[in-house]
Design an enzyme around this catalytic site. Sequence first.
Site, short mmCIF file in Angstrom:
data_model
loop_
_atom_site.label_atom_id
_atom_site.label_comp_id
_atom_site.label_asym_id
_atom_site.label_seq_id
_atom_site.Cartn_x
_atom_site.Cartn_y
_atom_site.Cartn_z
N TYR A 15 -74.97 -35.59 -83.34
CA TYR A 15 -74.06 -36.73 -83.14
C TYR A 15 -74.25 -37.74 -84.26
O TYR A 15 -73.27 -38.30 -84.76
CB TYR A 15 -74.33 -37.39 -81.78
CG TYR A 15 -73.28 -38.42 -81.45
CD1 TYR A 15 -72.14 -38.05 -80.73
CD2 TYR A 15 -73.39 -39.73 -81.89
CE1 TYR A 15 -71.14 -38.97 -80.46
CE2 TYR A 15 -72.40 -40.66 -81.62
CZ TYR A 15 -71.28 -40.28 -80.90
OH TYR A 15 -70.30 -41.19 -80.65
N PHE A 28 -45.55 -44.14 -98.48
CA PHE A 28 -45.74 -42.90 -97.73
C PHE A 28 -45.59 -43.25 -96.25
O PHE A 28 -45.99 -44.33 -95.83
CB PHE A 28 -47.07 -42.21 -98.03
CG PHE A 28 -47.13 -40.89 -97.31
CD1 PHE A 28 -46.32 -39.84 -97.73
CD2 PHE A 28 -47.88 -40.73 -96.17
CE1 PHE A 28 -46.29 -38.64 -97.02
CE2 PHE A 28 -47.85 -39.53 -95.45
CZ PHE A 28 -47.06 -38.49 -95.88
N THR A 29 -45.04 -42.32 -95.50
CA THR A 29 -44.65 -42.58 -94.11
C THR A 29 -45.77 -43.19 -93.25
O THR A 29 -45.61 -44.27 -92.68
CB THR A 29 -44.15 -41.28 -93.46
OG1 THR A 29 -45.16 -40.28 -93.64
CG2 THR A 29 -42.85 -40.81 -94.09
N ASP A 45 -54.51 -44.61 -102.78
CA ASP A 45 -54.31 -43.48 -101.88
C ASP A 45 -54.63 -42.27 -102.74
O ASP A 45 -53.81 -41.79 -103.52
CB ASP A 45 -52.88 -43.42 -101.34
CG ASP A 45 -52.69 -42.21 -100.41
OD1 ASP A 45 -53.50 -41.26 -100.51
OD2 ASP A 45 -51.74 -42.20 -99.62
N LYS A 102 -55.57 -32.15 -98.67
CA LYS A 102 -54.82 -31.74 -99.86
C LYS A 102 -55.81 -31.34 -100.96
O LYS A 102 -56.32 -30.23 -100.93
CB LYS A 102 -53.90 -32.88 -100.32
CG LYS A 102 -52.66 -33.06 -99.45
CD LYS A 102 -52.94 -33.83 -98.20
CE LYS A 102 -51.69 -34.35 -97.53
NZ LYS A 102 -51.98 -34.98 -96.22
N ARG A 117 -37.22 -34.99 -96.85
CA ARG A 117 -37.80 -36.24 -97.35
C ARG A 117 -36.64 -37.11 -97.82
O ARG A 117 -36.35 -37.21 -98.99
CB ARG A 117 -38.78 -35.97 -98.52
CG ARG A 117 -40.05 -35.23 -98.13
CD ARG A 117 -41.19 -36.06 -97.57
NE ARG A 117 -41.11 -36.45 -96.17
CZ ARG A 117 -42.18 -36.65 -95.42
NH1 ARG A 117 -43.40 -36.46 -95.89
NH2 ARG A 117 -42.05 -37.05 -94.17
N PHE A 152 -39.09 -38.44 -88.17
CA PHE A 152 -38.84 -37.11 -88.76
C PHE A 152 -39.63 -36.00 -88.10
O PHE A 152 -39.22 -34.85 -88.10
CB PHE A 152 -39.13 -37.14 -90.27
CG PHE A 152 -40.53 -37.59 -90.59
CD1 PHE A 152 -40.83 -38.94 -90.68
CD2 PHE A 152 -41.54 -36.67 -90.80
CE1 PHE A 152 -42.12 -39.37 -90.96
CE2 PHE A 152 -42.84 -37.09 -91.09
CZ PHE A 152 -43.13 -38.44 -91.15
N1 F0G Z 1 -51.10 -40.24 -98.09
C1 F0G Z 1 -50.34 -39.29 -98.65
C2 F0G Z 1 -49.86 -39.48 -100.04
C3 F0G Z 1 -50.00 -38.15 -97.93
O1 F0G Z 1 -49.24 -37.22 -98.50
C4 F0G Z 1 -50.47 -38.00 -96.61
C5 F0G Z 1 -50.09 -36.86 -95.80
C6 F0G Z 1 -51.25 -39.02 -96.07
C7 F0G Z 1 -51.56 -40.12 -96.84
C8 F0G Z 1 -51.76 -38.96 -94.65
O2 F0G Z 1 -52.78 -38.04 -94.55
O3 F0G Z 1 -51.83 -36.28 -93.04
O4 F0G Z 1 -54.28 -36.43 -93.51
O5 F0G Z 1 -53.18 -38.12 -92.10
N2 F0G Z 1 -49.20 -36.07 -96.13
C9 F0G Z 1 -48.77 -34.89 -95.42
C10 F0G Z 1 -47.57 -34.30 -96.12
C11 F0G Z 1 -48.56 -35.08 -93.97
O6 F0G Z 1 -47.04 -33.30 -95.60
O7 F0G Z 1 -47.18 -34.79 -97.18
P1 F0G Z 1 -53.02 -37.17 -93.22
#
Ligand code: F0G
Length: 459
Positions: free
Chosen positions: A73, A125-126, A216, A259, A384, A451
């Site tokens: 833990y 980013f979303t 980021d 990634k 997108r 989305f």
């Molecule tokens: N920042 C970027 C630039 C991303 O592309 C993503 C995720 C995140 C933050 C969030 O990270 O998914 O680990 O919580 N991108 C994915 C995509 C979902 O399909 O582009 P996460």
Amino acid sequence: MSKRPIAEPYKIKMIQVLRQTTKEERQRTIATAGYNTFLLHSADVYIDLLTDSGTSAMSDDQWAGMMLGDEAYAGSVNFDNLIAAVTEVYGYRYTVPTHQGRGAEHILSQILIKDGDYIPGNMYFTTTKLHQELAGGTFVDVIIDEAHDPQSTHPFKGNVDLAKLQQLIDEVGPEKIPYICIETNVNMAGGQPVSLDNLRKVRDLCNQYGIKVILDSTRTVENAFFIQEREAGNKNRSIKEIVREICSYTDGATVSGKKDCLVNIGGFLATDDEWLFEEAKKLVVIYEGLHTYGGLAGRDMEAMARGMREAVATDDGVTWRINQTRYLGEQLLAADIPIVVPIGGHAVYLDAKRFLPHIPQDQFPAQTLAAALYVECGVRAMERGIVSAGRNKETGDHNYPQLELVRLTIPRRVYTNSHMDVVAQGVIDLYARRAEISGLKMVYEPEDLRFFQARFEPC
Ligand code: F0G
């Protein structure tokens, strides 16, 4: 001497069998999925280019590390390995693990943003933007105009427009701007890089006003490849060196390990700022888990530590990866298919406005195109465009982004160039009969990140 082709810098030792389906089956499945590729079952997909997130093939070394998971833990050996790897690869002293990137975004936003603050960024980013808004902030786009033009061939379309940043500072005052969020290999712009020169200038400007620079760093390794290729003075530097330099201009980073770090799950917040680290430790225990595991198993942290080292151990991995993205993109360009140029790092983006010019943006051309591509050839891509951009919180109307794209995202080390040939032919065949494709209407719409779960029907 003739130029030798380059090949995958690895060989395959385990495979997953793919299933092909008929067009009739796919017509039924996409209708059941509400014309949203996120709602398809992966068993119904032939080649899955939905995302490069968490879809990488891990190496034998990473899998071996999974067996060394120290599932304690507190104070797991794998946590120690993770922080050492983050310091070695990204250069930050302090690391707080999180279950994935958005876990780190949540914690960072809650710590740094106060109600009424503004957070400039090089495109949104979303999940990043939503966490900023949930913390009471307003995102402001300060990316250069070229980033919004799919046909601009600017080599660093991810750059910050310093005049836009200065204008925001003058308008709202630096005390209302806790930090600027800089994304590398800007996802929503088509996987486009930021230059070192631009980063230095952003750092200088922010220093003048006491504004933090937060990275980021989800796709920094890919961004470093473009710097090595395109920015004067970097040809003979390693990707590893360039990644360290990128991070050196920042106060901290949020990272989705899914990634660049070549894992199926994991993320972290890293910084040199002791105060930020202490605050993050207070929040991570509430939302993710103890500060030495942050929602991850020991084995996950080990795989991520090994993956991030592997990603920069040589330049071969990222060089091959971007080569494969270009292999797909160049076939599409040769067939006059409208895509975002320059071809980006992690994906090829179809320009749905030019692919389907007869479909108005409020009939969701990119959503329509992604669904039609799946029916055509069993390839799953992602919208997108207007659906991803969501609604304006004040007016309630859709946000109408200039970019209306379909992302063909390439998982790392998963598909071969033969798969890319199949994808290219599917897109080319669909383009030939594009006039037959008609738009969609939205019949179910979640309030946030719509989305992922929205449903559609043909108009
Ligand atoms: N920042 C970027 C630039 C991303 O592309 C993503 C995720 C995140 C933050 C969030 O990270 O998914 O680990 O919580 N991108 C994915 C995509 C979902 O399909 O582009 P996460």
